[in-house]
Design an enzyme around this catalytic site. Sequence first.
Site, mmCIF file in Angstrom:
data_model
loop_
_atom_site.group_PDB
_atom_site.id
_atom_site.type_symbol
_atom_site.label_atom_id
_atom_site.label_comp_id
_atom_site.label_asym_id
_atom_site.label_seq_id
_atom_site.Cartn_x
_atom_site.Cartn_y
_atom_site.Cartn_z
ATOM 1 N N ASN A 1 0.826 -1.199 0.000
ATOM 2 C CA ASN A 1 0.000 0.000 0.000
ATOM 3 C C ASN A 1 0.860 1.248 0.000
ATOM 4 O OD1 ASN A 1 -0.273 1.786 2.606
ATOM 5 N ND2 ASN A 1 0.089 -0.309 3.326
ATOM 6 N N GLY B 1 -0.204 7.067 2.019
ATOM 7 C CA GLY B 1 0.360 8.403 2.240
ATOM 8 C C GLY B 1 -0.322 9.159 3.359
ATOM 9 N N ASN C 1 3.476 6.257 15.490
ATOM 10 C CA ASN C 1 3.850 5.549 14.265
ATOM 11 C C ASN C 1 5.219 6.066 13.847
ATOM 12 O OD1 ASN C 1 4.220 4.617 11.681
ATOM 13 N ND2 ASN C 1 2.381 5.574 10.830
ATOM 14 N N CYS D 1 6.142 4.745 9.151
ATOM 15 C CA CYS D 1 5.358 4.780 7.924
ATOM 16 C C CYS D 1 6.269 4.857 6.706
ATOM 17 C CB CYS D 1 4.395 5.963 7.910
ATOM 18 S SG CYS D 1 3.353 5.918 6.441
ATOM 19 N N THR E 1 4.563 -2.185 8.232
ATOM 20 C CA THR E 1 4.809 -2.881 6.962
ATOM 21 C C THR E 1 6.300 -2.863 6.609
ATOM 22 O OG1 THR E 1 4.379 -0.790 5.859
ATOM 23 C CG2 THR E 1 2.552 -2.333 5.995
ATOM 24 N N GLY F 1 1.362 -8.294 12.038
ATOM 25 C CA GLY F 1 1.921 -8.638 10.738
ATOM 26 C C GLY F 1 1.379 -9.947 10.232
HETATM 27 C C1 LIG Z 1 -4.012 0.189 3.831
HETATM 28 C C2 LIG Z 1 -3.105 0.276 5.029
HETATM 29 C C3 LIG Z 1 -2.999 1.472 5.744
HETATM 30 C C4 LIG Z 1 -2.161 1.558 6.855
HETATM 31 N N1 LIG Z 1 -2.078 2.741 7.554
HETATM 32 C C5 LIG Z 1 -1.309 2.806 8.683
HETATM 33 C C6 LIG Z 1 -1.280 3.998 9.485
HETATM 34 O O1 LIG Z 1 -1.940 5.004 9.191
HETATM 35 N N2 LIG Z 1 -0.491 4.013 10.605
HETATM 36 C C7 LIG Z 1 0.254 2.910 10.989
HETATM 37 O O2 LIG Z 1 0.936 2.951 11.992
HETATM 38 N N3 LIG Z 1 0.212 1.756 10.253
HETATM 39 C C8 LIG Z 1 -0.541 1.695 9.122
HETATM 40 N N4 LIG Z 1 -0.591 0.514 8.391
HETATM 41 C C9 LIG Z 1 0.167 -0.667 8.873
HETATM 42 C C10 LIG Z 1 -0.748 -1.628 9.639
HETATM 43 O O3 LIG Z 1 -1.297 -1.011 10.777
HETATM 44 C C11 LIG Z 1 0.034 -2.896 10.045
HETATM 45 O O4 LIG Z 1 1.069 -2.520 10.934
HETATM 46 C C12 LIG Z 1 0.652 -3.610 8.869
HETATM 47 O O5 LIG Z 1 -0.238 -3.610 7.777
HETATM 48 C C13 LIG Z 1 1.053 -5.066 9.170
HETATM 49 O O6 LIG Z 1 -0.040 -5.820 9.645
HETATM 50 P P1 LIG Z 1 -0.991 -6.727 8.713
HETATM 51 O O7 LIG Z 1 -0.108 -7.661 7.940
HETATM 52 O O8 LIG Z 1 -1.916 -7.407 9.661
HETATM 53 O O9 LIG Z 1 -1.697 -5.784 7.790
HETATM 54 C C14 LIG Z 1 -1.412 0.416 7.256
HETATM 55 C C15 LIG Z 1 -1.531 -0.779 6.537
HETATM 56 C C16 LIG Z 1 -2.359 -0.869 5.439
HETATM 57 C C17 LIG Z 1 -2.457 -2.178 4.692
#
Ligand SMILES: Cc1cc2nc3c(=O)[nH]c(=O)nc-3n(C[C@H](O)[C@H](O)[C@H](O)COP(=O)(O)O)c2cc1C
Lengths: 243, 299
Positions: B69, B72, B126, B129, B190, B240
């Site tokens: 993703n 932004g 965070n 990012c 991520t 994750g």
């Molecule tokens: C579409 C999307 C938006 C995200 N936005 C944020 C965010 O605003 N702040 C943040 O700390 N992590 C953000 N993340 C990271 C997630 O919170 C998470 O840490 C990461 O996706 C790994 O976990 P998962 O594999 O369960 O998705 C985002 C992830 C995705 C896929």
Amino acid sequence: MDKVTFRRAKVLENREVAPGIFLLRVEGDHSARPGQFYMLRAWELDPPLSRPLSVFDLDPSGVSFLYKVRGRGTRLLSRLSPGDELAALGPLGNGWKGVEGRVALVGGGLGIAPLLLSAKSVPEADVYLGFPGKPYLVEEFRKVAEKVYVTSETGEGGERGLVSDLFSPEGYDACFACGPLGMLKEVAKKCREAGVPLYVSLEERMACGLGACLGCTVPTKGGPRRVCKDGPVFLAEEPCWDG
Amino acid sequence: MVDLSVEVGGLRLKNPVIAAAGTFGFGTEYARLYDVGLLGGICTKGLTLKPRPGNPPPRLWETPCGLLNSIGLENPGVEAFLQEELPRMRGLGTAVIANIWGETPEEYRELAERLSRSDVDAIELNLSCPNVPGGKIRGGVPEEVARIVGLCRRVCEKPLWVKLPPEGDVLEAAQAAERAGADAVTASNTFRALAIDIEKGRPAFAGRIGGLSGPAIKPIALRVVYELVQKLKLPVIGCGGITSWQDALEFIMAGAHAVQVGTGNFIDPLCIPKIVRGLADWLAGRGMEDLEGVRGCAH
Ligand SMILES: Cc1cc2nc3c(=O)[nH]c(=O)nc-3n(C[C@H](O)[C@H](O)[C@H](O)COP(=O)(O)O)c2cc1C
Ligand SMILES: Cc1cc2nc3c(=O)[nH]c(=O)nc-3n(C[C@H](O)[C@H](O)[C@H](O)COP(=O)(O)OP(=O)(O)OC[C@H]3O[C@@H](n4cnc5c(N)ncnc54)[C@H](O)[C@@H]3O)c2cc1C
Ligand code: FES
């Protein structure tokens, strides 16, 4: 706000109506407004995302979708047989509210998918359908609309050419268009010149479909908007067409 | 009776399964589908001082069992959050964790100060990012982590969680956060990753690098948690690639106090309540009352 559900449903029919184009009918007492869509999946983890498809038709026994095989997700959907199960999240999106007066519905390629329900809900609507080759499912539209104009790029089964060339907004109070970006831009130009309000249905890659992830946001004159929640139907002057 | 409630970094949660930041909006979107009061908590979309429009489309790109993703950090800004979103979130019946992002350490402090005086239950910094142009991933640099956490700690009474990237000096960064007064560490965000649009012959995203999430990263995220738990005193929140109660249990057995689910919500929108149910059933099936007996058992 509409009730959204996520549930498993049985496939009633999955028929190839033209090469690579399928009509999928799924069991259940679904409801949807014209222009609304469902997120579908028929697999476990991969691909991770469900695939958004517009509601093509509704009947008491189920809901149907018209889709083209483009990549992995739609290929997996195309292999479903009657009796198989899929999971559906929906109905989603704002849909098209419909308008009073003389209305034109313009669809190019798979853009015809959301128009059948619209034609059913606005019985006086004229329908313009554009196909790259031999047309399909035109008879479904003829059952519900008096005037159905058909174009085909090869000239088979319709007037040779593009639907955006044939279509003229003169005399209509509103139009609703769906199809490839080039066609939408062309129809938007004509409607703008004629002063006729145009609604368009946009497409973006989607993850949640509910407005939560901001994966489908597009820039518009009023700021960022989510295609899945604020759309997919927008007034044509809203989106910033060139990004 | 099974009791799934946990104490994580100064906050009591009814169960250890939290919606990950950015994947669950402000909770109200999923509330159309099910009672999100079943969740342990919800991390908000990353908040910034000023509203941000985010990146141009496309913002999503799939890879096998993974999702890239490039959102932004689109968000309405902290003031609009406090005025419009927080009151609605408070009505959802679950803990609210405000996820924040600052362009500078001072911005983090300002956000933490503002939110410390609000109704949120905890603040998650965070520091990881991958999707903001010019934005550095500070979470991988221990000195930066120490500075930001230190600044926020001084102005913030609420539980302070620090979300780290899975890359860089994660252990040292986590220890720096601990020394600077954090209450918990979330591991992880991520992975920085790339996709190329072969039709256009250039990166799929305008911002080039995106963040990889989903089942594809689970074993690595799990390893990060496992290693952190061995060296940290702070509770670790695992994140994750979690999509099932079995995945969640792996993180808990690795020592996590709670878990966050992000991409799993896209794979199955009912994923989190199913995980909560699955954990409760598993404990009940073994005659266990809570997760204490299995937390960290894999070490
Ligand atoms: C579409 C999307 C938006 C995200 N936005 C944020 C965010 O605003 N702040 C943040 O700390 N992590 C953000 N993340 C990271 C997630 O919170 C998470 O840490 C990461 O996706 C790994 O976990 P998962 O594999 O369960 O998705 C985002 C992830 C995705 C896929
Ligand atoms: C609201 C909405 C309603 C919709 N309604 C309909 C409908 O009614 N009917 C319909 O047919 N479609 C509809 N769509 C579009 C449909 O959702 C997509 O066609 C579908 O998601 C494609 O999924 P896929 O897995 O088959 O293709 P994907 O695998 O996602 O790929 C899509 C395309 O991208 C290309 N691609 C993949 N990777 C790369 C790369 N690295 N470089 C370059 N190109 C690449 C593929 O070759 C393919 O052509 C709708 C979309 C939206 C948003
Ligand atoms: S797909 Fe998640 S906000 Fe539109």
